[in-house]
Scaffold this active site. Structure first.
Site, short mmCIF file in Angstrom:
data_model
loop_
_atom_site.label_atom_id
_atom_site.label_comp_id
_atom_site.label_asym_id
_atom_site.label_seq_id
_atom_site.Cartn_x
_atom_site.Cartn_y
_atom_site.Cartn_z
N GLY A 16 0.91 -1.24 -0.13
CA GLY A 16 -0.11 -0.07 -0.04
C GLY A 16 0.81 1.29 -0.12
N SER A 17 2.10 1.25 -0.51
CA SER A 17 2.92 2.23 -0.63
C SER A 17 2.22 3.54 -1.60
CB SER A 17 4.32 2.32 -0.97
OG SER A 17 4.24 1.83 -2.26
N LEU A 94 -4.71 -6.76 -6.39
CA LEU A 94 -4.25 -7.63 -7.20
C LEU A 94 -5.47 -8.56 -7.99
CD1 LEU A 94 -0.86 -9.02 -5.75
CD2 LEU A 94 -1.10 -7.53 -7.83
N LYS A 95 -6.60 -8.04 -7.72
CA LYS A 95 -7.87 -8.70 -8.18
C LYS A 95 -8.64 -8.08 -9.07
CE LYS A 95 -7.40 -12.14 -5.19
NZ LYS A 95 -7.25 -13.69 -5.61
N ASN A 111 -6.63 3.23 -11.69
CA ASN A 111 -5.63 2.31 -11.37
C ASN A 111 -4.29 2.76 -11.87
OD1 ASN A 111 -4.52 -0.20 -10.77
ND2 ASN A 111 -4.17 -0.61 -12.90
N HIS A 113 -0.37 1.57 -12.98
CA HIS A 113 0.29 0.39 -13.48
C HIS A 113 1.70 0.87 -13.66
CE1 HIS A 113 0.75 -3.44 -15.75
NE2 HIS A 113 1.43 -2.78 -16.66
N GLU A 183 5.57 6.54 -9.20
CA GLU A 183 4.39 6.20 -9.20
C GLU A 183 4.10 7.11 -7.76
OE1 GLU A 183 3.11 2.02 -8.69
OE2 GLU A 183 4.89 1.37 -9.71
C1 GRF Z 1 2.80 -0.82 -7.88
O1 GRF Z 1 3.83 -0.97 -8.68
C2 GRF Z 1 1.55 -0.58 -8.51
O2 GRF Z 1 1.72 0.12 -9.91
C3 GRF Z 1 1.01 -1.82 -8.97
O3 GRF Z 1 1.22 -2.63 -7.83
C4 GRF Z 1 2.44 -1.99 -7.14
C5 GRF Z 1 1.79 -1.77 -5.75
O4 GRF Z 1 2.47 -1.34 -4.58
N1 GRF Z 1 -0.25 -1.90 -9.35
P1 GRF Z 1 2.15 -0.67 -3.23
O5 GRF Z 1 1.27 -1.78 -2.58
O6 GRF Z 1 1.27 0.58 -3.60
O7 GRF Z 1 3.53 -0.29 -2.53
#
Ligand code: GRF
Length: 200
Positions: A16-17, A94-95, A111, A113, A183
């Site tokens: 969840g960063s 992841l779902k 979302n 990515h 991100e």
């Molecule tokens: C990130 O790289 C995001 O792009 C992908 O999953 C990862 C999640 O990382 N969808 P976090 O849980 O936000 O640290």
């Protein structure tokens, strides 16, 4: 009502960063929004811990808890309604979001990515797999993409995208770390555009 904050839900499966960077940016940039729910398919993960520490309601919701996909989708919609959620931010979820929810929240689900969509997206393209594929392709740049979610995996319209270089000697892990750092800036910028229309 004037000055009402937009109610957001974070959907997460792991650390969840990105959720944390969004939460921090809402405070730092004084954005007119608040997280009103953190939903996870896992009962315990970094995102759920962070939400609990910050007084954000949490919900463990997994398809495994239901007999049918329809029941699962209905429970998700009910929870979103109960918490009066306007936008859903997928942050390492992841779902697949059930189609019924995607339809109910058209243009209201984002979302992030870890690559430059439309390249390196679609089924199987998650986590370290994405960065391995980028390095194997010989691309000179990668990056991150924030896009609207529609029923097709990783195919919704792009809201914001930013590049990072692929450096000589990069490993999937070193590239992943550079992209993740990008991100953490990109997702708050996209949220700000969504909420205020301001081009950051
Ligand atoms: C990130 O790289 C995001 O792009 C992908 O999953 C990862 C999640 O990382 N969808 P976090 O849980 O936000 O640290």
């Amino acid at each position: 009502m004037a000055n009402q904050k937009t109610r957001l839900a974070a959907f997460c499966s792991g650390t969840g960063s990105n959720f944390q960077s969004l939460y921090n940016a809402i405070n730092a940039r004084d954005l007119p929004a608040e997280f009103a729910l953190c939903l996870s398919n896992r009962s315990e993960c970094g995102a759920i811990s962070f939400a609990k520490q910050h007084g954000i309601p949490t919900l463990h919701l997994s398809e495994k808890q239901y007999d049918t996909h329809e029941q699962f989708a209905a429970a998700m919609l009910k929870a979103l309604k109960e918490h009066d959620i306007e936008y859903i931010l997928l942050a390492g979820y992841l779902k697949m979001v059930p189609e019924k929810v995607v339809t109910a929240y058209t243009c209201k689900i984002l979302n992030i990515h870890p690559a430059l969509l439309p390249k390196f997206g679609g089924p199987g393209m998650y986590g370290i797999n994405v960065h391995k594929a980028v390095l194997e392709s010989g691309e000179k740049k990668s990056g991150a993409t924030v896009h609207y979610v529609d029923p097709e995996y990783d195919k919704g319209p792009v809201l914001l995208q930013r590049n990072v270089p692929v450096e000589p000697g990069d490993t999937p892990e070193s590239l992943a770390a550079r992209v993740l750092k990008c991100e953490h800036q990109l997702y708050p910028d996209a949220l700000e555009i969504l909420l205020t229309g301001k081009d950051t």
